[in-house]
Design a protein around this motif. Sequence first.
Motif, PDB file in Angstrom:
ATOM      1  N   UNK A   1     -29.023  59.042 -24.023  1.00  0.00           N
ATOM      2  CA  UNK A   1     -28.150  58.354 -25.206  1.00  0.00           C
ATOM      3  C   UNK A   1     -27.062  57.795 -25.011  1.00  0.00           C
ATOM      4  N   UNK A   2     -25.982  58.301 -24.566  1.00  0.00           N
ATOM      5  CA  UNK A   2     -24.821  57.903 -24.070  1.00  0.00           C
ATOM      6  C   UNK A   2     -24.881  56.460 -23.237  1.00  0.00           C
ATOM      7  N   UNK A   3     -25.875  56.408 -22.552  1.00  0.00           N
ATOM      8  CA  UNK A   3     -26.132  55.394 -21.626  1.00  0.00           C
ATOM      9  C   UNK A   3     -26.519  54.122 -22.280  1.00  0.00           C
TER      10      UNK A   3
ATOM     11  N   UNK B   1     -25.735  49.025 -25.001  1.00  0.00           N
ATOM     12  CA  UNK B   1     -25.531  47.887 -26.310  1.00  0.00           C
ATOM     13  C   UNK B   1     -24.260  47.440 -26.343  1.00  0.00           C
ATOM     14  N   UNK B   2     -23.197  48.285 -25.907  1.00  0.00           N
ATOM     15  CA  UNK B   2     -21.758  47.646 -26.119  1.00  0.00           C
ATOM     16  C   UNK B   2     -21.539  46.637 -25.041  1.00  0.00           C
ATOM     17  N   UNK B   3     -22.258  46.792 -23.890  1.00  0.00           N
ATOM     18  CA  UNK B   3     -22.263  45.557 -22.899  1.00  0.00           C
ATOM     19  C   UNK B   3     -22.802  44.502 -23.233  1.00  0.00           C
TER      20      UNK B   3
ATOM     21  N   UNK C   1     -32.978  56.772 -18.045  1.00  0.00           N
ATOM     22  CA  UNK C   1     -32.162  56.105 -17.346  1.00  0.00           C
ATOM     23  C   UNK C   1     -30.585  56.529 -17.736  1.00  0.00           C
ATOM     24  N   UNK C   2     -29.815  56.675 -16.748  1.00  0.00           N
ATOM     25  CA  UNK C   2     -28.269  57.243 -16.906  1.00  0.00           C
ATOM     26  C   UNK C   2     -27.501  56.136 -16.296  1.00  0.00           C
ATOM     27  N   UNK C   3     -26.041  55.862 -16.930  1.00  0.00           N
ATOM     28  CA  UNK C   3     -25.238  55.172 -16.431  1.00  0.00           C
ATOM     29  C   UNK C   3     -24.259  55.757 -15.826  1.00  0.00           C
TER      30      UNK C   3
ATOM     31  N   UNK D   1     -22.433  51.466 -13.251  1.00  0.00           N
ATOM     32  CA  UNK D   1     -21.828  50.453 -14.513  1.00  0.00           C
ATOM     33  C   UNK D   1     -21.678  49.063 -14.027  1.00  0.00           C
ATOM     34  N   UNK D   2     -21.471  49.017 -12.679  1.00  0.00           N
ATOM     35  CA  UNK D   2     -20.822  47.660 -11.947  1.00  0.00           C
ATOM     36  C   UNK D   2     -22.327  46.878 -12.229  1.00  0.00           C
ATOM     37  N   UNK D   3     -23.462  47.508 -12.027  1.00  0.00           N
ATOM     38  CA  UNK D   3     -24.663  46.534 -12.175  1.00  0.00           C
ATOM     39  C   UNK D   3     -24.710  45.777 -13.447  1.00  0.00           C
TER      40      UNK D   3
END
Length: 297
Positions: free
Chosen positions: A284-286, A291-293, A218-220, A187-189
């Motif tokens: 999907x969670x990623x 989207x929120x970021x 793609x996963x965060x 998530x830092x990226x």
Amino acid sequence: MSTVQPGRATDGAGGASGSVVRRILLGSHLRRLREARGVTREAAGYSIRASESKISRMELGRVSFKARDVEDLLTLYGVTDESERDALLSLVREANAAGWWHSYGDVLPGWFQTYVGLEGAACLIRGYEVQFVPGLLQTEDYVHAVVVRGQPDASRGEVDRRVALRVERQKLLIAERAPDFHLVLDEAALHRPYGDAEVMRGQLRHLIEFSERPNVRLQIMPFGFGGHAGESGAFTILRFPESDLPDVVYLEQLTSALYLDKAEDVAQYDRVMRRLQEDGLSPSGSRDLLSSTLQTF
């Protein structure tokens, strides 16, 4: 000894990209032939008027091959079957083919040329990144910001060349025979800005778009998870369609890179990658987090 089937590989730009893989395959096959015959590297080198270290580099696929040298080595190793000799000499021609990236030699270090060749020939690319969005998923504006930050003294022409090189690499993911690309991105990226807010918004939208492609997973790895298996830093694992070629772990350093292919080394990174995928947010969670970021920029 079975006959080698050379085959072909294509890269995202539509040309031959398998030259690096072909060198490795050819070198590995020559090593097996030498060992089966009980010939030392020193004796093999003497037969082609070269050093023992030259034979070692050939067997590791780190140098180009001369057809005459391969012919002499095959004779020394007792390979007389014409079909096997022809197949190996065909590999010589393919192994020496210049990849599209060679035209960027002015801005592409030799140690990274090997990676670009392997990347273009892979059928599965898995990786973990923490510092920034990896090259294959960067927008052109984000690439420009990364290059300028990393090469502050580079001329405008050099920056443009580096950006063009990375954009050319990205064609790999949308090619007809694109590899599967599985990425766990810290998530830092997502919060570390490269360029202004508009550049970051464009980059986040690009990640959301590419995360929906069938060949991209793609996963965060969220901050909220805390410590995780990626403590050793970024890495990439490459898998190839050729059954003779083992998976390769790529570790980039400041002025060089490590390429690990020993089974025990690869297995450790494979375990870490699997744990990162298990612990990271779902695809999907990623996308939801992306989207929120996006709303914060």
